[in-house]
Design a protein around this motif. Structure first.
Motif, short mmCIF file in Angstrom:
data_model
loop_
_atom_site.label_atom_id
_atom_site.label_comp_id
_atom_site.label_asym_id
_atom_site.label_seq_id
_atom_site.Cartn_x
_atom_site.Cartn_y
_atom_site.Cartn_z
N ALA A 74 0.81 -1.22 0.00
CA ALA A 74 0.00 0.00 0.00
C ALA A 74 0.84 1.27 0.00
N GLY A 75 1.93 1.28 0.74
CA GLY A 75 2.78 2.47 0.77
C GLY A 75 3.29 2.83 -0.61
N ALA A 76 3.79 1.84 -1.32
CA ALA A 76 4.30 2.08 -2.67
C ALA A 76 3.18 2.50 -3.60
N ALA A 77 2.00 1.90 -3.42
CA ALA A 77 0.85 2.24 -4.27
C ALA A 77 0.42 3.69 -4.06
N VAL A 78 0.38 4.14 -2.80
CA VAL A 78 0.01 5.53 -2.52
C VAL A 78 1.04 6.48 -3.10
N ARG A 79 2.30 6.10 -3.04
CA ARG A 79 3.35 6.94 -3.63
C ARG A 79 3.10 7.10 -5.14
N ARG A 80 2.76 5.99 -5.82
CA ARG A 80 2.47 6.06 -7.25
C ARG A 80 1.24 6.93 -7.51
N LEU A 81 0.22 6.76 -6.70
CA LEU A 81 -1.01 7.55 -6.85
C LEU A 81 -0.72 9.04 -6.79
N LEU A 82 0.01 9.45 -5.76
CA LEU A 82 0.29 10.87 -5.58
C LEU A 82 1.19 11.42 -6.68
N ASP A 83 2.19 10.64 -7.07
CA ASP A 83 3.12 11.09 -8.11
C ASP A 83 2.42 11.24 -9.46
N ALA A 84 1.53 10.29 -9.77
CA ALA A 84 0.91 10.26 -11.10
C ALA A 84 -0.24 11.25 -11.25
N ASN A 85 -0.93 11.56 -10.17
CA ASN A 85 -2.17 12.32 -10.28
C ASN A 85 -2.10 13.75 -9.78
N GLY A 86 -0.92 14.20 -9.37
CA GLY A 86 -0.80 15.55 -8.84
C GLY A 86 -1.37 16.62 -9.75
N PRO A 87 -0.95 16.70 -11.03
CA PRO A 87 -1.48 17.74 -11.92
C PRO A 87 -2.99 17.63 -12.15
N GLY B 153 -6.45 7.62 -11.55
CA GLY B 153 -6.04 6.22 -11.45
C GLY B 153 -5.51 5.92 -10.06
N LEU B 154 -6.03 4.88 -9.42
CA LEU B 154 -5.60 4.56 -8.06
C LEU B 154 -4.20 3.98 -8.00
N LYS B 155 -3.71 3.44 -9.09
CA LYS B 155 -2.32 2.97 -9.20
C LYS B 155 -1.97 1.89 -8.17
N THR C 166 -5.55 3.23 -1.31
CA THR C 166 -5.30 4.25 -2.32
C THR C 166 -6.56 5.10 -2.57
N ALA C 167 -7.74 4.51 -2.43
CA ALA C 167 -8.98 5.29 -2.58
C ALA C 167 -9.09 6.31 -1.45
N THR D 23 0.80 18.34 3.57
CA THR D 23 2.07 17.93 4.16
C THR D 23 1.97 16.52 4.74
N ALA D 24 0.85 16.22 5.39
CA ALA D 24 0.66 14.88 5.95
C ALA D 24 0.62 13.82 4.85
N LEU D 25 0.05 14.15 3.71
CA LEU D 25 0.01 13.20 2.60
C LEU D 25 1.41 12.91 2.06
N THR D 26 2.26 13.90 2.08
CA THR D 26 3.63 13.68 1.61
C THR D 26 4.33 12.61 2.42
N ALA D 27 4.05 12.57 3.71
CA ALA D 27 4.68 11.59 4.59
C ALA D 27 3.96 10.25 4.62
N LEU D 28 2.77 10.20 4.04
CA LEU D 28 1.94 9.00 4.17
C LEU D 28 2.58 7.72 3.63
N PRO D 29 3.18 7.69 2.44
CA PRO D 29 3.74 6.42 1.96
C PRO D 29 4.74 5.80 2.93
N GLU D 30 5.65 6.60 3.45
CA GLU D 30 6.64 6.07 4.38
C GLU D 30 5.98 5.62 5.68
N GLN D 31 5.00 6.36 6.15
CA GLN D 31 4.31 5.98 7.38
C GLN D 31 3.53 4.68 7.21
N LEU D 32 2.96 4.49 6.03
CA LEU D 32 2.26 3.23 5.76
C LEU D 32 3.22 2.04 5.86
#
Length: 349
Positions: free
Chosen positions: A22-35, A147-149, A164-165, A184-193
């Motif tokens: 899940a941590g890696a998936a959330v990282r992909r989600l945030l990286d891919a969908n930011g714009p 995309g939930l990635k 990821t949802a 800011t909390a979302l930025t730290a979320l993948p590592e915290q997961l």
């Protein structure tokens, strides 16, 4: 006759391995969908919807509960959950104007969900899809697709796609509300997961190994993970569980909580968490077997948790919950990857 399904050994299940991603998936989600999320948020601020309608079932619908609390507390727009049968069974039209329809799905293929989205779209609603399968019919018909990635999810029990949802709702609301603390909390979320997935919730396994029913309690942002936990107990463990808000449980259901009755509670570090803590203490005084994840207590929590932004804490709690419920399923002689009578894509009409 139903063929006996080979049971996995130890914790080596698809459910366990997928939840751990899940941590890696959330990282992909945030990286891919930011714009895309930033553009959507700008448009929603420029032309605010009068109503948000969510469309989902199962775990996806539980993520929509989380989205409801986020949008209503941080944006102030009312959120309602669509009843898909209104469109798919009754063929009723939609007359709502200035609505935003957010559809959440792992597969994006359930006929009743698609019928509901079509009805809102034909009424003039903007449709946003949070969907894992970006080649699905839902992704194709949405005005904005996020995309939930999560990647392939082969276990029947959804885990990383649910997380990821939740993260997608948090990311949208952070952009829409321009809330720097949540962003800011979302930025730290993948590592915290990745930290939370290794927390030991074995005490819950021992409490529930021979249980026949239980209550799962949350409130506010954590109510959605109480709903998800109750579903996972049923589908992976054959254990009857009901989810309640810590406020709603006092309107009748608490009458059956007494000596030995099991309760799992998710308490965030905000005011809503106080209600969960109060209910948990009352039930414990009656002799109930209460397992409490308490973000306010942090390191002193009966179940280990990570404290932080109250809206993010439930996501971390459910990450810790999944390995535990996988272990409980195995301890009760079940296969969490292939529960009886269930399949991955439920095509309700």
């Amino acid at each position: 006759m139903i063929a006996e399904i080979q049971k996995p050994v130890s914790g080596a299940t698809l459910m366990a391995s997928e939840a751990a991603e899940a941590g890696a998936a959330v990282r992909r989600l945030l990286d891919a969908n930011g714009p895309a999320l930033a553009a959507l948020a700008r448009e929603l601020r420029a032309a605010p919807p009068a109503l948000v309608v969510t469309c989902a079932r199962g775990s996806s619908d539980h993520s929509a509960t989380y989205g409801k609390y986020l949008i209503e507390t941080m944006i102030g727009v009312p959120v309602a959950s669509a009843a898909p049968s209104v469109a798919s069974v009754f063929a009723a039209s939609v007359s709502t104007t200035r609505a935003l329809c957010i559809a959440v799905s792992q597969s994006g293929r359930s006929p009743d969900l698609l019928a509901t989205v079509k009805a809102y779209q034909e009424a003039g609603a903007r449709v946003v899809a949070f969907v894992n399968d970006e080649e699905s019919p839902l992704a194709a018909m949405a005005d904005t697709t996020i995309g939930l990635k999560a990647g392939p999810e082969r276990s029947v029990a959804a885990t990383k796609s649910y997380i990821t949802a939740l993260a997608a709702f948090a990311a949208l609301v952070a952009e829409w509300a321009q809330d720097e603390a949540l962003a800011t909390a979302l930025t730290a979320l993948p590592e915290q997961l990745e930290q939370a997935r290794d927390f030991d919730w074995g005490a819950v396994v021992e409490t529930l190994r021979d249980a026949t029913n239980l209550f799962v309690i949350g409130r506010g942002y954590s109510f959605a993970v109480a709903q998800e936990a109750a579903l996972k107990f049923k589908e992976t463990c054959g254990l009857h569980a009901e989810a309640f808000s810590a406020a709603e449980v006092r309107h009748g259901p608490m009458a059956i909580v007494g000596e030995g009755f099991p309760v799992l509670a998710f308490a965030t570090s905000d005011a809503a968490g106080n209600s969960v803590r109060e209910a948990s203490a009352e039930f414990a005084d009656r002799g109930a077997r209460v397992c409490l994840a308490d973000a306010e207590a942090a390191d002193a929590s009966p179940l280990p948790v990570l404290a932080g932004h109250p809206a993010i804490e439930p996501i971390l709690m459910v990450q810790s919950f999944y390995p535990m419920v996988n272990a409980l399923s195995l301890a009760r002689g079940n296969n969490p990857d292939a529960p009886l009578y269930l399949r991955k894509v439920t095509e309700t009409r």
